[in-house]
Design an enzyme around this catalytic site. Structure first.
Site, PDB file in Angstrom:
ATOM      1  CG  HIS A 258      -0.286  -0.096   2.539  1.00 28.00           C
ATOM      2  ND1 HIS A 258       0.565   0.865   3.024  1.00 28.00           N
ATOM      3  CD2 HIS A 258      -0.361  -1.050   3.511  1.00 28.00           C
ATOM      4  CE1 HIS A 258       0.981   0.542   4.229  1.00 28.00           C
ATOM      5  NE2 HIS A 258       0.450  -0.634   4.544  1.00 28.00           N
TER       6      HIS A 258
ATOM      7  CB  CYS B 221       1.684  -3.789   4.944  1.00 31.01           C
ATOM      8  SG  CYS B 221       0.123  -4.389   5.647  1.00 31.01           S
TER       9      CYS B 221
END
Length: 517
Positions: free
Chosen positions: A149, A157
């Site tokens: 992201h 992430c």
């Protein structure tokens, strides 16, 4: 009854909103971000490499180097590198994600379908890696919503900055528009070079990383997307046979040659003294591109800005500290051996006594104790085919699984039996069991016919033994005299018994030279 469609629709909204790092709702700007075109510089770069915006893609990520590569497939069916993006933030340590909340970014092979793309992410734009896949579930790993992201904040992430994820999202969107059903996302702890494998050879994760290297070798040698399957608790890679579920797929000779070359290079590096180390991070890392006051733009010259806006940065105090490199000692330590001095006097039995001591390493390492995981990996298991990047059958299965009862669980992996223990019988001497013959010869008088054997085994007087052998044994077995009389009452000469214990008159005394039964 009229409320059911309303509840179903609201459930769909919730499922989609949780599709990216627990993103919390839709935003009006989301659709506009997702429609941003590919930057003109990147389109020109594609043209210079004979690529089209709608050609299929493949993405590879490397934690240690903090880089993410976007590859495109040409008309010849082979992939070529399009562009490398610096990773702004990843969290945790080198190694796979194991459980929910460990802040680990996943490592492995994951197909990304259109349903995993989130145009309404709270982190600008994102796509879900699909963790846990069939391999992760077979190894009992847990977690969810592991994303790639925007911004620069990570809790498991890969954070790429808003500018970078916008470009990656656009490239993927055009590939889907060109007919690609899913692209493969390969996540590694580091680049699978001989230097890194030699350096991290004693890391606890080295077995898993070598398994990942098999897929990396396939891609780097052939520039083709490897088909991925799971057998037991291991990945298997190959062509159509791997896609069909073969646990031992055929390996292309070019891939074999690359693996053998790397193994030779690793052995040479170790022989030259490459130290075995492990990297320990405070909490992940980021590319130096984002830390330097005047970063070099040589590698990332095609970026729109020299220093993109990083947004929110997670745990900046952890980023301030560089990873610590820790040396890992060999699993087998040197052992203390006795050094023989030929000039030293000999003992009574002709043996040379050890004098000086020296340290020497064993010639070979002992065989490791088998673990349940190793037994499962070695045993034949039913293959589990992981959907390839071009053949994902259900795009929205992960997002809507909880709403409609969940995706069907993966078949349980039958644990293989551990290696059988050594079945060699061991003779135990106990009051309830008869003593072995060789021990009985020492403890009780023996017949004259067996006096020579008893003397030879238990160290009795050799002279008495010879007389026993010369004397005829034509008497009946019931009239045989004890062995003590064969030597005409002369007691046996005592011989020093090294290593024997004589704690009491009732203790069994066994010669040190007596072989075990």
């Amino acid at each position: 009854m009229a409320m059911r469609p309303v509840l179903a629709a609201s459930g769909l909204v919730v499922a989609l909103s949780l599709g990216a790092c627990q993103d919390a709702g839709f935003s009006a700007a989301g659709s506009a971000r997702a429609r941003e075109p590919i930057p003109p510089k990147t389109v020109a770069l594609m043209a210079s490499k004979n690529m089209s915006p709608r050609d299929p893609i493949l993405i590879r990520a490397f934690k240690k180097e903090s880089e993410m590569e976007v590859w495109k497939r040409g008309t010849d069916g082979q992939y070529a590198l399009l562009k490398t993006f610096p990773i702004c933030r990843w969290s945790g340590q080198l190694g796979p994600k194991v459980r929910e909340g460990d802040r680990q970014a996943p490592e492995g092979f994951y197909p990304i379908s259109m349903g995993q793309m989130n145009p309404n992410s709270s982190y600008y734009l994102s796509f879900d890696t699909g963790y846990p896949n069939a391999f992760d579930r077979a190894n009992g790993r847990t977690g969810s919503y592991l994303m790639v992201h925007g911004t620069c904040s990570s809790a498991g992430c890969f954070a790429m900055t808003d500018e970078a994820i916008s470009e990656i999202y656009a490239i993927a969107r055009e590939a889907f528009a060109g007919g690609q059903r899913a692209f493969q996302f390969q996540s590694y702890p580091f680049r699978m070079t001989a230097q890194n494998l030699a350096k991290f050879r004693n890391d606890p994760n080295i077995g898993f990383w070598k398994n990942l290297k098999e897929g990396s070798d396939y891609f780097e040698a052939l520039h083709e997307e490897p088909r991925v399957g799971v057998c037991g608790t291991r990945y298997v890679f190959g062509g159509q046979d791997a896609a069909a579920g073969a646990c031992n797929p055929k390996v292309d000779p070019v891939v074999v040659a690359k693996r053998e070359k790397d193994e030779v290079e690793v052995a040479e590096l170790i022989a030259k003294g490459t130290a075995a180390t492990r990297l320990v991070y405070q909490d992940g890392g980021q590319h130096p591109f984002f830390r330097e006051t005047a970063p070099s733009t040589q590698l990332f010259a095609e970026q729109a800005q020299p220093r993109p806006n990083m947004g929110i940065v997670s745990r900046p105090e952890a980023l301030a500290a560089a990873p610590e490199e820790i040396a890992i000692e060999p699993k087998v330590k040197p052992v203390l051996l006795a050094k023989i001095d030929p000039k030293h006097e000999k003992g009574k039995h002709g043996t040379v006594k050890p004098t000086a001591l020296a340290f020497a390493a064993p010639a070979t390492n002992p065989a490791p104790i088998p673990t349940r995981e190793a037994a499962q990996a070695a045993a034949p298991a039913a293959p589990i085919t992981v959907a390839s990047a071009d053949g994902d059958p259900a795009s929205y299965r992960k997002l809507l699984g909880n709403l409609f009862g969940g995706a069907p669980a993966a078949p349980p992996v039958t644990p293989a039996a551990l290696p059988a223990a050594d079945a060699t019988p061991v003779v135990a001497i106990s009051p309830a069991a008869p003593l072995p013959k060789k021990v009985t010869a020492r403890l009780h008088p023996a017949p004259a016919a067996h006096a020579a054997t008893a003397a030879k085994v238990d160290g009795l007087n050799p002279g008495a033994a010879k007389k026993a052998e010369a004397k005829p044994t034509d008497a009946k077995p019931t009239e045989a005299k004890p062995a003590a009389k064969a030597g005409e009452g002369k007691p046996a000469e005592k011989v020093p018994e090294t290593g024997k214990r004589t704690e009491g008159p009732n203790r069994n005394r066994v010669a040190a030279s007596q072989p075990a039964n």
